[in-house]
Scaffold this motif. Sequence first.
Motif, mmCIF file in Angstrom:
data_model
loop_
_atom_site.group_PDB
_atom_site.id
_atom_site.type_symbol
_atom_site.label_atom_id
_atom_site.label_comp_id
_atom_site.label_asym_id
_atom_site.label_seq_id
_atom_site.Cartn_x
_atom_site.Cartn_y
_atom_site.Cartn_z
ATOM 1 N N PRO A 55 0.910 -1.227 -0.135
ATOM 2 C CA PRO A 55 -0.104 -0.257 0.010
ATOM 3 C C PRO A 55 0.802 1.229 -0.068
ATOM 4 O O PRO A 55 2.029 1.167 0.468
ATOM 5 N N LEU A 56 0.398 2.416 -0.586
ATOM 6 C CA LEU A 56 1.270 3.631 -0.776
ATOM 7 C C LEU A 56 1.098 4.442 0.581
ATOM 8 O O LEU A 56 -0.078 4.316 1.304
ATOM 9 N N PRO A 57 2.058 4.895 1.038
ATOM 10 C CA PRO A 57 2.172 5.444 2.169
ATOM 11 C C PRO A 57 1.401 6.773 2.463
ATOM 12 O O PRO A 57 1.077 7.226 1.472
ATOM 13 N N ASN A 58 1.073 7.060 3.654
ATOM 14 C CA ASN A 58 0.050 8.211 4.062
ATOM 15 C C ASN A 58 -1.138 8.224 3.239
ATOM 16 O O ASN A 58 -1.588 9.362 2.996
ATOM 17 N N ARG A 59 -1.876 7.233 3.114
ATOM 18 C CA ARG A 59 -2.956 7.149 2.127
ATOM 19 C C ARG A 59 -3.998 6.394 2.696
ATOM 20 O O ARG A 59 -3.592 5.201 2.915
ATOM 21 N N THR A 60 -5.512 6.540 2.619
ATOM 22 C CA THR A 60 -6.186 5.265 2.934
ATOM 23 C C THR A 60 -6.779 4.766 1.756
ATOM 24 O O THR A 60 -7.447 5.227 0.981
ATOM 25 N N HIS A 61 -6.693 3.346 1.499
ATOM 26 C CA HIS A 61 -6.847 2.946 0.300
ATOM 27 C C HIS A 61 -8.210 2.143 0.320
ATOM 28 O O HIS A 61 -8.692 1.541 1.260
ATOM 29 N N ILE A 62 -9.058 2.407 -0.712
ATOM 30 C CA ILE A 62 -10.437 1.836 -0.849
ATOM 31 C C ILE A 62 -10.326 1.070 -2.098
ATOM 32 O O ILE A 62 -9.953 1.599 -3.236
ATOM 33 N N ILE A 63 -10.488 -0.176 -1.703
ATOM 34 C CA ILE A 63 -10.536 -1.299 -3.121
ATOM 35 C C ILE A 63 -11.592 -1.690 -3.440
ATOM 36 O O ILE A 63 -12.721 -2.164 -2.701
ATOM 37 N N ILE A 64 -12.065 -1.412 -4.682
ATOM 38 C CA ILE A 64 -13.507 -1.734 -5.264
ATOM 39 C C ILE A 64 -13.320 -3.285 -5.913
ATOM 40 O O ILE A 64 -12.308 -3.459 -6.762
ATOM 41 N N THR A 65 -13.958 -4.231 -5.471
ATOM 42 C CA THR A 65 -13.763 -5.545 -6.087
ATOM 43 C C THR A 65 -15.306 -6.249 -5.705
ATOM 44 O O THR A 65 -15.917 -6.154 -4.883
ATOM 45 N N ARG A 66 -15.452 -7.364 -6.737
ATOM 46 C CA ARG A 66 -16.640 -8.170 -6.752
ATOM 47 C C ARG A 66 -16.309 -9.260 -5.794
ATOM 48 O O ARG A 66 -17.187 -10.016 -5.568
ATOM 49 N N GLN A 67 -15.149 -9.341 -5.600
ATOM 50 C CA GLN A 67 -14.673 -10.679 -5.206
ATOM 51 C C GLN A 67 -15.131 -10.586 -3.346
ATOM 52 O O GLN A 67 -14.827 -9.873 -2.600
ATOM 53 N N LYS A 68 -15.886 -11.660 -3.056
ATOM 54 C CA LYS A 68 -16.222 -11.768 -1.669
ATOM 55 C C LYS A 68 -14.793 -12.214 -0.806
ATOM 56 O O LYS A 68 -14.023 -12.863 -1.546
ATOM 57 N N ASN A 69 -14.771 -11.718 0.370
ATOM 58 C CA ASN A 69 -13.890 -12.379 1.323
ATOM 59 C C ASN A 69 -12.353 -11.598 0.711
ATOM 60 O O ASN A 69 -11.369 -12.335 1.118
ATOM 61 N N TYR A 70 -12.275 -10.584 0.124
ATOM 62 C CA TYR A 70 -11.168 -10.457 -0.655
ATOM 63 C C TYR A 70 -9.791 -9.914 0.581
ATOM 64 O O TYR A 70 -10.532 -8.859 1.374
ATOM 65 N N LYS A 71 -9.018 -10.229 0.876
ATOM 66 C CA LYS A 71 -8.287 -9.780 1.779
ATOM 67 C C LYS A 71 -6.926 -8.741 1.514
ATOM 68 O O LYS A 71 -6.394 -8.563 0.573
ATOM 69 N N VAL A 72 -7.095 -7.709 2.557
ATOM 70 C CA VAL A 72 -6.420 -6.574 2.134
ATOM 71 C C VAL A 72 -5.436 -6.267 3.633
ATOM 72 O O VAL A 72 -5.885 -6.693 4.621
ATOM 73 N N PRO A 73 -4.478 -5.665 3.426
ATOM 74 C CA PRO A 73 -3.539 -5.191 4.685
ATOM 75 C C PRO A 73 -4.326 -4.394 5.713
ATOM 76 O O PRO A 73 -5.322 -3.507 5.187
ATOM 77 N N LYS A 74 -3.985 -4.352 6.890
ATOM 78 C CA LYS A 74 -4.873 -3.426 7.725
ATOM 79 C C LYS A 74 -4.486 -1.953 7.182
ATOM 80 O O LYS A 74 -3.571 -1.456 6.711
#
Length: 167
Positions: A55-74
Amino acid sequence: MREIIIIAAAAENNALGKDNTLVWHLPDDFKRFKALTSEHYIIMGRKTFESFPKPLPNRTHIIITRQKNYKVPKGCLVVSSIEEAISVCPQEENLFIIGGGEIYKQSMLVATKIELTRVHTEVEADTFFPEIKSEDWKLVEESFHPSDEKHSFPFTFLTYVKRDLSE
């Protein structure tokens, strides 16, 4: 009032990238992207997110996906639509839509501004930026950068704002 800003770098033929990677290296464009998006919410599709090593530093990431239970970092959020992505951002925060092609296309109606780096070349690509229609968008700022030892292609920073219906 909050702004919903599309930010992208696209070639003359609207090419964004190929095989989930950028097709050029423009350090000044990266610097501008970092300066504009740091400390803000950034909205992207899953493939764009997966193109980053982390993830890019100093930004809040919002990921759009149709995948259920898609795992992302904290610290990253997962949603299923552009509307949901916008709704989870604080109302007073400007937010940035950073790609990819399908997400850009879906966001053209809701965005209030476009920060585009127009790369003065045409390249082969599999992902494209949507057409910016002059009846919908007004160019308010532009800054040309010639090619040099760090930049293989000349480019222009372009800022568009959504036209007022009364114009």
